[in-house]
Each structure stands twice: as structure tokens, then as C-alpha cells.
Design a protein around this motif. Structure first.
Motif, PDB file in Angstrom:
ATOM      1  N   GLY A  99       0.674  -1.119  -0.144  1.00  0.00           N
ATOM      2  CA  GLY A  99       0.041  -0.132   0.006  1.00  0.00           C
ATOM      3  C   GLY A  99       0.827   1.342   0.092  1.00  0.00           C
ATOM      4  O   GLY A  99       2.083   1.286   0.159  1.00  0.00           O
ATOM      5  N   GLN A 100       0.107   2.354  -0.128  1.00  0.00           N
ATOM      6  CA  GLN A 100       0.950   3.729  -0.286  1.00  0.00           C
ATOM      7  C   GLN A 100       1.767   3.968   1.198  1.00  0.00           C
ATOM      8  O   GLN A 100       2.928   4.524   0.977  1.00  0.00           O
ATOM      9  CB  GLN A 100      -0.312   4.780  -0.415  1.00  0.00           C
ATOM     10  N   PRO A 101       1.256   3.505   2.074  1.00  0.00           N
ATOM     11  CA  PRO A 101       2.100   3.865   3.475  1.00  0.00           C
ATOM     12  C   PRO A 101       3.607   3.227   3.412  1.00  0.00           C
ATOM     13  O   PRO A 101       4.592   3.675   3.660  1.00  0.00           O
ATOM     14  CB  PRO A 101       1.401   3.366   4.474  1.00  0.00           C
ATOM     15  N   ASP A 102       3.574   1.965   2.536  1.00  0.00           N
ATOM     16  CA  ASP A 102       5.045   1.030   2.374  1.00  0.00           C
ATOM     17  C   ASP A 102       5.654   1.987   1.633  1.00  0.00           C
ATOM     18  O   ASP A 102       6.781   2.067   1.727  1.00  0.00           O
ATOM     19  CB  ASP A 102       4.436  -0.140   1.841  1.00  0.00           C
ATOM     20  N   VAL A 103       5.013   2.461   0.560  1.00  0.00           N
ATOM     21  CA  VAL A 103       5.999   3.415  -0.714  1.00  0.00           C
ATOM     22  C   VAL A 103       6.303   4.816   0.285  1.00  0.00           C
ATOM     23  O   VAL A 103       7.526   5.136   0.202  1.00  0.00           O
ATOM     24  CB  VAL A 103       5.001   3.772  -1.616  1.00  0.00           C
ATOM     25  N   LEU A 104       5.601   5.448   1.098  1.00  0.00           N
ATOM     26  CA  LEU A 104       6.125   6.566   1.844  1.00  0.00           C
ATOM     27  C   LEU A 104       7.221   6.124   2.771  1.00  0.00           C
ATOM     28  O   LEU A 104       8.195   6.863   2.970  1.00  0.00           O
ATOM     29  CB  LEU A 104       4.975   7.139   2.599  1.00  0.00           C
ATOM     30  N   ILE A 105       7.263   5.065   3.379  1.00  0.00           N
ATOM     31  CA  ILE A 105       8.182   4.266   4.207  1.00  0.00           C
ATOM     32  C   ILE A 105       9.561   4.278   3.519  1.00  0.00           C
ATOM     33  O   ILE A 105      10.635   4.770   3.711  1.00  0.00           O
ATOM     34  CB  ILE A 105       7.955   3.296   5.104  1.00  0.00           C
ATOM     35  N   ARG A 106       9.463   3.631   2.147  1.00  0.00           N
ATOM     36  CA  ARG A 106      10.376   3.282   1.127  1.00  0.00           C
ATOM     37  C   ARG A 106      11.203   4.672   1.066  1.00  0.00           C
ATOM     38  O   ARG A 106      12.495   4.915   0.662  1.00  0.00           O
ATOM     39  CB  ARG A 106      10.066   2.500   0.315  1.00  0.00           C
ATOM     40  N   ARG A 107      10.406   5.642   0.746  1.00  0.00           N
ATOM     41  CA  ARG A 107      10.663   6.904   0.266  1.00  0.00           C
ATOM     42  C   ARG A 107      11.434   8.069   1.483  1.00  0.00           C
ATOM     43  O   ARG A 107      12.008   8.852   1.258  1.00  0.00           O
ATOM     44  CB  ARG A 107      10.011   7.924  -0.437  1.00  0.00           C
ATOM     45  N   GLY A 108      11.147   7.491   2.772  1.00  0.00           N
ATOM     46  CA  GLY A 108      11.515   8.034   3.754  1.00  0.00           C
ATOM     47  C   GLY A 108      10.921   9.396   4.012  1.00  0.00           C
ATOM     48  O   GLY A 108      11.285  10.307   4.579  1.00  0.00           O
ATOM     49  N   TYR A 135       7.368   9.325   5.061  1.00  0.00           N
ATOM     50  CA  TYR A 135       6.375   9.080   5.818  1.00  0.00           C
ATOM     51  C   TYR A 135       6.243   9.926   7.116  1.00  0.00           C
ATOM     52  O   TYR A 135       7.371  10.021   7.837  1.00  0.00           O
ATOM     53  CB  TYR A 135       6.106   7.794   6.239  1.00  0.00           C
ATOM     54  N   LYS A 136       4.981  10.430   7.367  1.00  0.00           N
ATOM     55  CA  LYS A 136       5.074  11.408   8.831  1.00  0.00           C
ATOM     56  C   LYS A 136       5.427  10.626  10.021  1.00  0.00           C
ATOM     57  O   LYS A 136       5.900  11.197  10.963  1.00  0.00           O
ATOM     58  CB  LYS A 136       3.645  12.129   8.661  1.00  0.00           C
ATOM     59  N   TRP A 137       5.034   9.318   9.877  1.00  0.00           N
ATOM     60  CA  TRP A 137       5.183   8.532  10.782  1.00  0.00           C
ATOM     61  C   TRP A 137       6.073   7.206  10.858  1.00  0.00           C
ATOM     62  O   TRP A 137       6.053   6.241  10.945  1.00  0.00           O
ATOM     63  CB  TRP A 137       3.520   7.720  11.323  1.00  0.00           C
ATOM     64  N   MET A 138       7.433   7.921  10.251  1.00  0.00           N
ATOM     65  CA  MET A 138       8.344   7.278   9.621  1.00  0.00           C
ATOM     66  C   MET A 138       9.045   6.168  10.918  1.00  0.00           C
ATOM     67  O   MET A 138       9.438   6.999  11.798  1.00  0.00           O
ATOM     68  CB  MET A 138       9.339   7.776   9.198  1.00  0.00           C
ATOM     69  N   PRO A 139       9.013   4.821  10.872  1.00  0.00           N
ATOM     70  CA  PRO A 139       9.742   4.108  11.454  1.00  0.00           C
ATOM     71  C   PRO A 139      11.416   4.493  11.371  1.00  0.00           C
ATOM     72  O   PRO A 139      11.896   4.929  10.363  1.00  0.00           O
ATOM     73  CB  PRO A 139       9.684   2.729  11.167  1.00  0.00           C
ATOM     74  N   ARG A 169       4.886   1.946  12.830  1.00  0.00           N
ATOM     75  CA  ARG A 169       4.440   1.510  11.381  1.00  0.00           C
ATOM     76  C   ARG A 169       5.626   0.524  10.822  1.00  0.00           C
ATOM     77  O   ARG A 169       6.740   0.909  11.318  1.00  0.00           O
ATOM     78  CB  ARG A 169       3.954   2.633  10.494  1.00  0.00           C
ATOM     79  N   GLY A 170       5.188  -0.211   9.994  1.00  0.00           N
ATOM     80  CA  GLY A 170       6.350  -1.186   9.440  1.00  0.00           C
ATOM     81  C   GLY A 170       6.240  -2.059  10.050  1.00  0.00           C
ATOM     82  O   GLY A 170       5.634  -2.856  11.171  1.00  0.00           O
ATOM     83  N   GLY A 171       7.439  -3.197   9.331  1.00  0.00           N
ATOM     84  CA  GLY A 171       7.611  -4.551  10.223  1.00  0.00           C
ATOM     85  C   GLY A 171       7.190  -5.654   9.548  1.00  0.00           C
ATOM     86  O   GLY A 171       7.167  -6.897  10.080  1.00  0.00           O
ATOM     87  N   CYS A 172       6.222  -5.492   8.542  1.00  0.00           N
ATOM     88  CA  CYS A 172       5.513  -6.753   8.241  1.00  0.00           C
ATOM     89  C   CYS A 172       5.721  -7.549   7.016  1.00  0.00           C
ATOM     90  O   CYS A 172       5.087  -8.529   6.567  1.00  0.00           O
ATOM     91  CB  CYS A 172       4.010  -6.342   7.937  1.00  0.00           C
ATOM     92  N   CYS A 196     -11.766  16.634   6.104  1.00  0.00           N
ATOM     93  CA  CYS A 196     -10.412  16.297   5.903  1.00  0.00           C
ATOM     94  C   CYS A 196     -10.133  15.069   6.866  1.00  0.00           C
ATOM     95  O   CYS A 196     -10.103  15.375   7.761  1.00  0.00           O
ATOM     96  CB  CYS A 196      -9.350  17.472   6.090  1.00  0.00           C
ATOM     97  N   PHE A 197      -9.840  13.975   6.080  1.00  0.00           N
ATOM     98  CA  PHE A 197      -9.701  12.698   7.137  1.00  0.00           C
ATOM     99  C   PHE A 197      -8.307  11.901   6.876  1.00  0.00           C
ATOM    100  O   PHE A 197      -7.783  11.938   5.822  1.00  0.00           O
ATOM    101  CB  PHE A 197     -10.861  11.480   6.478  1.00  0.00           C
ATOM    102  N   SER A 198      -8.004  11.542   7.965  1.00  0.00           N
ATOM    103  CA  SER A 198      -6.734  10.739   8.025  1.00  0.00           C
ATOM    104  C   SER A 198      -7.055   9.558   8.977  1.00  0.00           C
ATOM    105  O   SER A 198      -7.531   9.864  10.242  1.00  0.00           O
ATOM    106  CB  SER A 198      -5.611  11.440   8.562  1.00  0.00           C
ATOM    107  N   PHE A 199      -6.636   8.299   8.670  1.00  0.00           N
ATOM    108  CA  PHE A 199      -6.968   7.271   9.572  1.00  0.00           C
ATOM    109  C   PHE A 199      -5.988   7.378  10.793  1.00  0.00           C
ATOM    110  O   PHE A 199      -6.359   6.616  11.724  1.00  0.00           O
ATOM    111  CB  PHE A 199      -6.515   6.038   8.963  1.00  0.00           C
ATOM    112  N   HIS A 200      -4.987   8.240  10.846  1.00  0.00           N
ATOM    113  CA  HIS A 200      -4.338   8.541  12.159  1.00  0.00           C
ATOM    114  C   HIS A 200      -5.050   8.898  13.233  1.00  0.00           C
ATOM    115  O   HIS A 200      -4.543   9.106  14.351  1.00  0.00           O
ATOM    116  CB  HIS A 200      -3.032   9.260  11.759  1.00  0.00           C
ATOM    117  N   ILE A 201      -6.239   9.357  13.000  1.00  0.00           N
ATOM    118  CA  ILE A 201      -6.977   9.860  14.065  1.00  0.00           C
ATOM    119  C   ILE A 201      -7.356   8.815  15.044  1.00  0.00           C
ATOM    120  O   ILE A 201      -7.951   8.930  16.281  1.00  0.00           O
ATOM    121  CB  ILE A 201      -8.510  10.529  13.643  1.00  0.00           C
ATOM    122  N   TYR A 202      -7.242   7.427  14.604  1.00  0.00           N
ATOM    123  CA  TYR A 202      -7.274   6.281  15.289  1.00  0.00           C
ATOM    124  C   TYR A 202      -6.123   5.781  16.157  1.00  0.00           C
ATOM    125  O   TYR A 202      -6.287   4.696  16.732  1.00  0.00           O
ATOM    126  CB  TYR A 202      -8.026   5.070  14.534  1.00  0.00           C
TER     127      TYR A 202
END
Length: 330
Positions: A40-49, A51-55, A95-98, A268-274
Motif C-alpha cells: 500500500g501507499q504507506p509502504d511506499v512512503l516509508i521506502r521513500r523516507g 512518511y510522517k510516522w516514519m519508523p 508503522r512497518g515491520g510486516c 479532511c480525514f486521516s486514519f491516524h485519528i485512530y
């Protein structure tokens, strides 16, 4: 075991398949033998460095895995060896690790699955978790009877179409090609609009006999965003859940006031609200697991690749040509 790591952020070539020791579960943890990975897109954002919630680096960019429990740590109750489970990194401390042959996680982070549920379908459910929140948790002023889904052939788009139909809505989806149009209709959409050659707003109003839709769901944003106010009916909501094309340049309040006769809303929605709402987050996933278990939804899988083909999987995702979800298997 194999795992995927990103040492230096970049393109798909930054993804390395490496050999690591098999992790052993500690107290209160389980070990999962992976059988399917979501891409998914979060995987791509982590790969690019970016992601706002970067591991921290080196990072394993995977965020969804489905498999069977292969070992139990001490004190774990209610789960059994061989049981099918789903793990989303949304339920982990970071996030990440899977992306790995074996993943260790807290027992209370996994979602138990009915044995008849296919693991390749289950690993797609994070998209449905987002879609369910968009449709049912965003508290629209009045329950929408119709929805316009921008990009209806994508991973979240296909989930939105299916869940909106399950909720009894009339669904219009925008697509770019005839192939995506056929796919979107087969996925349940009542109508499709070719956004490259048709006026989306005018066509939406035509398809709704001039009334407009109750809900517009958009992940693109950019210069077209404010125009979608014109597709709304009375009390309608324009809902943004990403901004792949950047932010709109127009004054949003001025644009809304141009449509005062319908009392429009923009959310404006982000799942990070959860992130700090474990009960709410897990309730959403239970809802879509239940829907999958009774065949009320059917995740559309665009491609099934091997874990060793992770670079190809990311390339396909970024090309934007996928019809539904891209997954990997060991």
C-alpha cells in the motif's frame, strides 16, 4: 528467514531482501508465519523516507500481513497454533515491520480470522477499514443516499464502492480507461465517469437528475478539488482522505459560500485519528472482517507477486495501473 529492509530511502531499488534470524515471541506475543502481504501507499512512503510516522532506519516498510500463528509466547490466551490471523501495523507501536517470512507481535494486536476466510483476501482489509471509516464514521449531516468515488478502481476506491453499495447507496465512480470502467462496473458501481474526457461535475449532476450526490470521496485533491462542491446535493459532504496532487489553490471558504443553497461541508480525514483510539480502530476492522466472512464484500486483487518481487510490486503500485489491491506471498 527473509525480510525486506530499506537502509537508504529511495525508489523501488531501495528495497533489499535480506536474511535475518527468525524472531522468537516473548511473553504476551505471538509469532506469525506469513502467507500474504498487503502492498500500500504507506509502504511506499516509508521506502521513500517521507512518511510522517516514519519508523527508524533500517526499516521494514510492510504494514499488513496475514498468516497463521506458528508460536505462542508465555501468557498468551485465546489464540492457538495454526490459527489464521491478520496483523496491521496500525495496531503496533510503530508503522512497518510486516514484510517478513515470520513476524512477532503482541497477541492483543492481531485480529483472529474465521478459518474459512482466505488469507489473500484478508490482507486487503486495511483498505476496507479506511473505507468503512470514511463512509460511516465521518458523521455526515444526513445519511448520504449516493456517493461519487474519485479513482474508483484503486485499492481504497474498490473498497469504497463495495461498502457504499452494501450501505444501499447509488455509486458513481471516476476512471481513466475502458478497462478500469469495466472493472468498476463489475465491482458494483452504478455509473462511471471518464474524468479525462468528461466533465465530472456536469456528468454527476446529469446522472442524478440535477440533484447531486450526498458524498464525494476524493484522495487526489489538487486544482480540481473545490470544483467537486458543484457535484454535491443538499447537505452534501466533500471528503478528502489524501492529497496526491497537492493542495487546492482556491479559497475553500469562498468556494463553499458560492454553494450556500446546499449547505455543503468539507472534511479532511486521516486514519491516524485512530492512532490513540484502539477500541474504535479495532471495531472498524471487526466490522469488515465480519463482512468478508459472510461474503458481503470481495476484495479485488490486481496482482499476486512473490516477496522476492517486492521491487516489482512497488513499481506497479506507483504506476497507478492496478485494478484493486496488489499483494505478495512468500
Amino acid at each position: 528467514m527473509r525480510a525486506v529492509l530499506v537502509r537508504q530511502p529511495g525508489g523501488p531499488d531501495a528495497l533489499e531482501v535480506v536474511e535475518l534470524p527468525v524472531p522468537v515471541p516473548g511473553a504476551g506475543q505471538v509469532q506469525i508465519r506469513a502467507e500474504a502481504f498487503g502492498v500500500g501507499q504507506p509502504d511506499v512512503l516509508i521506502r521513500r523516507g517521507v512518511y510522517k510516522w516514519m519508523p527508524p532506519l533500517p526499516a521494514n516498510p510492510g504494514n499488513d500481513v496475514a498468516g497463521r500463528i506458528s508460536a505462542l509466547g508465555s501468557g498468551v490466551e485465546g489464540l492457538a497454533l495454526g490459527q489464521k490471523v491478520l496483523l496491521s501495523a496500525r495496531d503496533l507501536s510503530q508503522r512497518g515491520g510486516c514484510y517478513a517470512d515470520y513476524v512477532v507481535a503482541p497477541a492483543d494486536a492481531v485480529h483472529a480470522l474465521p478459518d474459512h476466510v482466505e488469507l489473500q483476501a484478508a490482507v486487503c482489509l486495511s483498505n476496507y477499514q479506511v473505507a468503512y471509516a470514511l463512509l460511516h464514521e465521518c458523521r455526515h449531516p444526513r445519511a448520504p443516499a449516493s456517493a461519487l468515488v474519485i479513482g474508483a478502481a484503486g485499492g481504497v476506491g474498490t473498497a469504497l464502492v463495495q461498502l457504499a453499495k452494501l450501505a444501499g447507496m447509488t455509486v458513481i465512480g471516476t476512471v481513466s480507461t475502458e478497462e478500469k470502467a469495466a472493472f468498476t462496473r463489475a465491482n458494483g458501481a452504478d455509473h462511471v465517469i471518464f474524468y479525462r474526457s468528461e466533465d465530472v461535475v456536469a456528468r454527476t449532476r446529469e446522472l442524478t437528475d440535477g440533484e447531486g450526490v450526498g458524498l464525494v470521496l476524493d484522495h487526489v485533491c489538487g486544482p480540481e478539488f473545490t470544483s467537486y462542491l458543484g457535484a454535491l446535493g443538499k447537505w452534501g459532504t466533500l471528503l478528502s482522505y489524501n492529497a496526491f496532487a497537492g493542495l487546492p489553490e482556491e479559497n475553500l471558504m469562498a468556494a463553499m459560500r458560492d454553494h450556500l443553497d446546499i449547505c455543503p461541508a468539507i472534511r479532511c480525514f486521516s486514519f491516524h485519528i485512530y492512532d490513540h483510539d484502539r477500541d474504535g480502530r479495532r471495531a472498524l476492522m471487526r466490522s469488515v472482517i465480519e463482512a468478508l466472512s459472510r461474503n458481503a464484500i470481495k476484495p479485488a486483487i490486481s496482482a499476486v507477486l512473490k516477496l522476492d518481487e517486492v521491487r516489482k510490486a512497488h513499481t506497479l503500485l506507483e504506476q497507478g495501473s492496478a485494478l484493486g489491491k496488489i499483494i505478495m506471498i512468500p
